[in-house]
Design a protein around this motif. Structure first.
Motif, PDB file in Angstrom:
ATOM      1  N   ARG A 124       0.832  -1.202   0.000  1.00  0.00           N
ATOM      2  CA  ARG A 124       0.000   0.000   0.000  1.00  0.00           C
ATOM      3  C   ARG A 124       0.862   1.246   0.000  1.00  0.00           C
ATOM      4  NH1 ARG A 124      -3.185   2.874   3.993  1.00  0.00           N
ATOM      5  NH2 ARG A 124      -2.151   1.641   5.608  1.00  0.00           N
ATOM      6  N   THR A 125       0.514   2.175  -0.840  1.00  0.00           N
ATOM      7  CA  THR A 125       1.302   3.405  -0.982  1.00  0.00           C
ATOM      8  C   THR A 125       0.565   4.579  -0.320  1.00  0.00           C
ATOM      9  OG1 THR A 125       0.282   3.860  -3.136  1.00  0.00           O
ATOM     10  CG2 THR A 125       2.354   2.617  -3.117  1.00  0.00           C
ATOM     11  N   PRO A 126       1.287   5.648  -0.007  1.00  0.00           N
ATOM     12  CA  PRO A 126       2.726   5.880  -0.281  1.00  0.00           C
ATOM     13  C   PRO A 126       3.613   5.202   0.753  1.00  0.00           C
ATOM     14  CG  PRO A 126       1.783   7.786   0.816  1.00  0.00           C
ATOM     15  CD  PRO A 126       0.632   6.845   0.576  1.00  0.00           C
ATOM     16  N   ARG A 127       4.842   4.895   0.326  1.00  0.00           N
ATOM     17  CA  ARG A 127       5.839   4.349   1.227  1.00  0.00           C
ATOM     18  C   ARG A 127       6.873   5.431   1.514  1.00  0.00           C
ATOM     19  NH1 ARG A 127       5.622  -1.208   1.814  1.00  0.00           N
ATOM     20  NH2 ARG A 127       6.634  -0.662   3.781  1.00  0.00           N
ATOM     21  N   ARG A 128       7.062   5.744   2.760  1.00  0.00           N
ATOM     22  CA  ARG A 128       8.042   6.746   3.164  1.00  0.00           C
ATOM     23  C   ARG A 128       9.112   6.085   4.015  1.00  0.00           C
ATOM     24  NH1 ARG A 128       3.279   9.931   2.896  1.00  0.00           N
ATOM     25  NH2 ARG A 128       3.585  11.671   1.442  1.00  0.00           N
ATOM     26  N   PHE A 129      10.312   6.646   3.957  1.00  0.00           N
ATOM     27  CA  PHE A 129      11.491   5.950   4.472  1.00  0.00           C
ATOM     28  C   PHE A 129      12.128   6.669   5.650  1.00  0.00           C
ATOM     29  CE2 PHE A 129      10.955   4.644   0.115  1.00  0.00           C
ATOM     30  CZ  PHE A 129      11.231   3.287   0.137  1.00  0.00           C
ATOM     31  N   THR A 130      12.706   5.858   6.508  1.00  0.00           N
ATOM     32  CA  THR A 130      13.627   6.345   7.527  1.00  0.00           C
ATOM     33  C   THR A 130      15.053   6.085   7.032  1.00  0.00           C
ATOM     34  OG1 THR A 130      13.642   4.214   8.674  1.00  0.00           O
ATOM     35  CG2 THR A 130      12.001   5.823   9.373  1.00  0.00           C
ATOM     36  N   ILE A 131      16.016   6.722   7.655  1.00  0.00           N
ATOM     37  CA  ILE A 131      17.421   6.564   7.269  1.00  0.00           C
ATOM     38  C   ILE A 131      18.110   5.719   8.322  1.00  0.00           C
ATOM     39  CG2 ILE A 131      19.587   7.768   6.783  1.00  0.00           C
ATOM     40  CD1 ILE A 131      17.888  10.216   6.011  1.00  0.00           C
ATOM     41  N   THR A 132      18.602   4.556   7.926  1.00  0.00           N
ATOM     42  CA  THR A 132      19.286   3.678   8.872  1.00  0.00           C
ATOM     43  C   THR A 132      20.793   3.926   8.908  1.00  0.00           C
ATOM     44  OG1 THR A 132      19.404   1.955   7.167  1.00  0.00           O
ATOM     45  CG2 THR A 132      17.520   1.899   8.658  1.00  0.00           C
ATOM     46  N   SER A 133      21.360   4.412   7.805  1.00  0.00           N
ATOM     47  CA  SER A 133      22.777   4.799   7.800  1.00  0.00           C
ATOM     48  C   SER A 133      22.990   5.801   6.678  1.00  0.00           C
ATOM     49  CB  SER A 133      23.705   3.586   7.618  1.00  0.00           C
ATOM     50  OG  SER A 133      23.586   3.046   6.316  1.00  0.00           O
ATOM     51  N   CYS A 134      23.981   6.664   6.880  1.00  0.00           N
ATOM     52  CA  CYS A 134      24.253   7.717   5.898  1.00  0.00           C
ATOM     53  C   CYS A 134      25.755   7.959   5.823  1.00  0.00           C
ATOM     54  CB  CYS A 134      23.521   9.000   6.282  1.00  0.00           C
ATOM     55  SG  CYS A 134      23.804  10.372   5.143  1.00  0.00           S
ATOM     56  N   GLU A 135      26.284   7.965   4.612  1.00  0.00           N
ATOM     57  CA  GLU A 135      27.707   8.224   4.376  1.00  0.00           C
ATOM     58  C   GLU A 135      27.825   9.392   3.402  1.00  0.00           C
ATOM     59  OE1 GLU A 135      31.532   6.097   2.147  1.00  0.00           O
ATOM     60  OE2 GLU A 135      29.760   4.927   2.689  1.00  0.00           O
ATOM     61  N   VAL A 136      28.604  10.396   3.781  1.00  0.00           N
ATOM     62  CA  VAL A 136      28.813  11.587   2.962  1.00  0.00           C
ATOM     63  C   VAL A 136      30.305  11.752   2.731  1.00  0.00           C
ATOM     64  CG1 VAL A 136      28.412  14.064   2.719  1.00  0.00           C
ATOM     65  CG2 VAL A 136      26.761  12.652   3.977  1.00  0.00           C
ATOM     66  N   GLU A 137      30.710  11.872   1.477  1.00  0.00           N
ATOM     67  CA  GLU A 137      32.122  12.062   1.169  1.00  0.00           C
ATOM     68  C   GLU A 137      32.289  13.141   0.110  1.00  0.00           C
ATOM     69  OE1 GLU A 137      33.015   8.722  -2.273  1.00  0.00           O
ATOM     70  OE2 GLU A 137      33.377   8.206  -0.165  1.00  0.00           O
ATOM     71  N   PRO A 138      33.429  13.860   0.126  1.00  0.00           N
ATOM     72  CA  PRO A 138      33.630  14.949  -0.844  1.00  0.00           C
ATOM     73  C   PRO A 138      33.691  14.421  -2.262  1.00  0.00           C
ATOM     74  CG  PRO A 138      35.221  15.057   0.955  1.00  0.00           C
ATOM     75  CD  PRO A 138      34.537  13.734   1.069  1.00  0.00           C
ATOM     76  N   ALA A 139      33.198  15.231  -3.191  1.00  0.00           N
ATOM     77  CA  ALA A 139      33.333  14.915  -4.611  1.00  0.00           C
ATOM     78  C   ALA A 139      34.661  15.429  -5.118  1.00  0.00           C
ATOM     79  CB  ALA A 139      32.170  15.534  -5.391  1.00  0.00           C
ATOM     80  N   LEU A 140      34.906  15.229  -6.395  1.00  0.00           N
ATOM     81  CA  LEU A 140      36.201  15.572  -6.966  1.00  0.00           C
ATOM     82  C   LEU A 140      36.542  17.040  -6.803  1.00  0.00           C
ATOM     83  CD1 LEU A 140      36.042  13.500 -10.269  1.00  0.00           C
ATOM     84  CD2 LEU A 140      37.308  12.968  -8.197  1.00  0.00           C
ATOM     85  N   SER A 141      35.588  17.931  -7.081  1.00  0.00           N
ATOM     86  CA  SER A 141      35.889  19.350  -7.066  1.00  0.00           C
ATOM     87  C   SER A 141      36.132  19.885  -5.672  1.00  0.00           C
ATOM     88  CB  SER A 141      34.733  20.137  -7.705  1.00  0.00           C
ATOM     89  OG  SER A 141      33.558  19.957  -6.950  1.00  0.00           O
ATOM     90  N   ALA A 142      35.733  19.116  -4.625  1.00  0.00           N
ATOM     91  CA  ALA A 142      35.929  19.571  -3.264  1.00  0.00           C
ATOM     92  C   ALA A 142      37.233  19.070  -2.664  1.00  0.00           C
ATOM     93  CB  ALA A 142      34.757  19.115  -2.390  1.00  0.00           C
ATOM     94  N   ARG A 143      37.932  18.195  -3.353  1.00  0.00           N
ATOM     95  CA  ARG A 143      39.198  17.689  -2.859  1.00  0.00           C
ATOM     96  C   ARG A 143      40.326  18.643  -3.195  1.00  0.00           C
ATOM     97  NH1 ARG A 143      37.930  11.690  -5.300  1.00  0.00           N
ATOM     98  NH2 ARG A 143      36.161  11.253  -3.960  1.00  0.00           N
ATOM     99  N   ALA A 144      41.431  18.497  -2.484  1.00  0.00           N
ATOM    100  CA  ALA A 144      42.562  19.390  -2.704  1.00  0.00           C
ATOM    101  C   ALA A 144      43.060  19.257  -4.130  1.00  0.00           C
ATOM    102  CB  ALA A 144      43.683  19.052  -1.727  1.00  0.00           C
ATOM    103  N   PRO A 145      43.169  20.365  -4.876  1.00  0.00           N
ATOM    104  CA  PRO A 145      43.620  20.275  -6.262  1.00  0.00           C
ATOM    105  C   PRO A 145      45.106  19.966  -6.350  1.00  0.00           C
ATOM    106  CG  PRO A 145      43.350  22.569  -5.623  1.00  0.00           C
ATOM    107  CD  PRO A 145      42.848  21.734  -4.466  1.00  0.00           C
ATOM    108  N   GLU A 146      45.474  19.245  -7.398  1.00  0.00           N
ATOM    109  CA  GLU A 146      46.871  18.950  -7.618  1.00  0.00           C
ATOM    110  C   GLU A 146      47.546  20.146  -8.264  1.00  0.00           C
ATOM    111  OE1 GLU A 146      47.128  15.501  -9.979  1.00  0.00           O
ATOM    112  OE2 GLU A 146      46.196  14.175  -8.493  1.00  0.00           O
ATOM    113  N   ALA A 147      48.868  20.267  -8.030  1.00  0.00           N
ATOM    114  CA  ALA A 147      49.618  21.370  -8.610  1.00  0.00           C
ATOM    115  C   ALA A 147      49.604  21.265 -10.125  1.00  0.00           C
ATOM    116  CB  ALA A 147      51.052  21.357  -8.087  1.00  0.00           C
TER     117      ALA A 147
END
Length: 230
Positions: free
Chosen positions: A166-189
């Motif tokens: 039966r809908t709607p189905r709404r969700f809880t968050i059991t785990s969450c992982e957040v990591e920087p993307a390429l543009s947020a990492r330290a740029p190379e020389a």
């Protein structure tokens, strides 16, 4: 699982196979996104996304747009998201798929997607109740840039395991992982260029004429006037 049994050799786990199949859309989208990022080391533009590159994941995929620092609106959504909600989800906020208690945590993750270009991975579980059996899922959110270059777009995939019911189905968050993307990492020389690079010419442009600082010698006229008094 099935196999020859006995010592356990040759046994194939159906659970593992189903899990691999279920996670395939997430791996496909992330590989496609990383491929676009690898072209210039930056978060891809929304206009770079070609649905043909993620065709087998389109049912579970969605595109979103930032409408507030921690809110995103679904611009396009696959049929699986519509099935989960029992209605067309295009134009709805992404938070509509989550319980009120989970929305603050989702908002924190989205704010990092837009401010840092972060990649978000979540394990989620739907609320259970009458006509709503156990339903677990995985969510991947990847940042995109608009054509103006600002980080105000996203692309994601949501897959679930279990009967929607039966809908709607709404969700809880059991785990969450957040990591920087390429543009947020330290740029190379940047490498030091020891010689000028040749100019790339477009298809219809003409090569620049070389500049010659030496004064040109006067050319003889092509026509000469000859006077005869005979």
């Amino acid at each position: 699982m099935f196999g020859k049994g006995g010592n356990g050799q040759g046994i194939v786990s159906m659970t593992d196979r189903e899990k691999q199949k279920r996670m395939a859309p997430l791996r496909l989208l992330e590989s496609y996104w990383q491929g676009l990022s690898g072209q210039n080391g930056e978060v891809p533009l929304r206009s770079q996304i070609d649905p043909r590159g993620i065709e087998s994941a389109l049912e579970f995929a969605f595109l979103g747009e930032r409408i507030a620092p921690s809110l995103a609106k679904l611009r396009v959504a696959g049929t699986h998201l519509n099935d989960l909600m029992g209605m067309e989800t295009g134009g709805m906020p992404l938070s509509a798929l989550f319980t009120p208690e989970a929305r603050d945590r989702l908002g924190d993750a989205l704010s990092r997607v837009f401010s840092e270009g972060a990649v978000v991975r979540m394990d989620i579980a739907a609320e259970e109740g009458f006509g709503k059996s156990a339903l677990e899922g995985h969510l991947l959110i990847l940042p995109l840039r608009s054509d103006m270059g600002d980080m105000t777009r996203l692309i994601g995939v949501l897959v679930t395991t279990g009967r929607i019911g039966r809908t709607p189905r709404r969700f809880t968050i059991t785990s969450c992982e957040v990591e920087p993307a390429l543009s947020a990492r330290a740029p190379e020389a940047a490498p030091v260029l020891t010689a000028p690079l040749p100019k790339r010419l477009s298809e219809l442009s003409e090569p620049d004429a070389a500049f010659d600082h030496q004064p040109r010698k006067a050319r003889h006229p092509h026509l000469r006037l000859i006077v005869s008094n005979d």
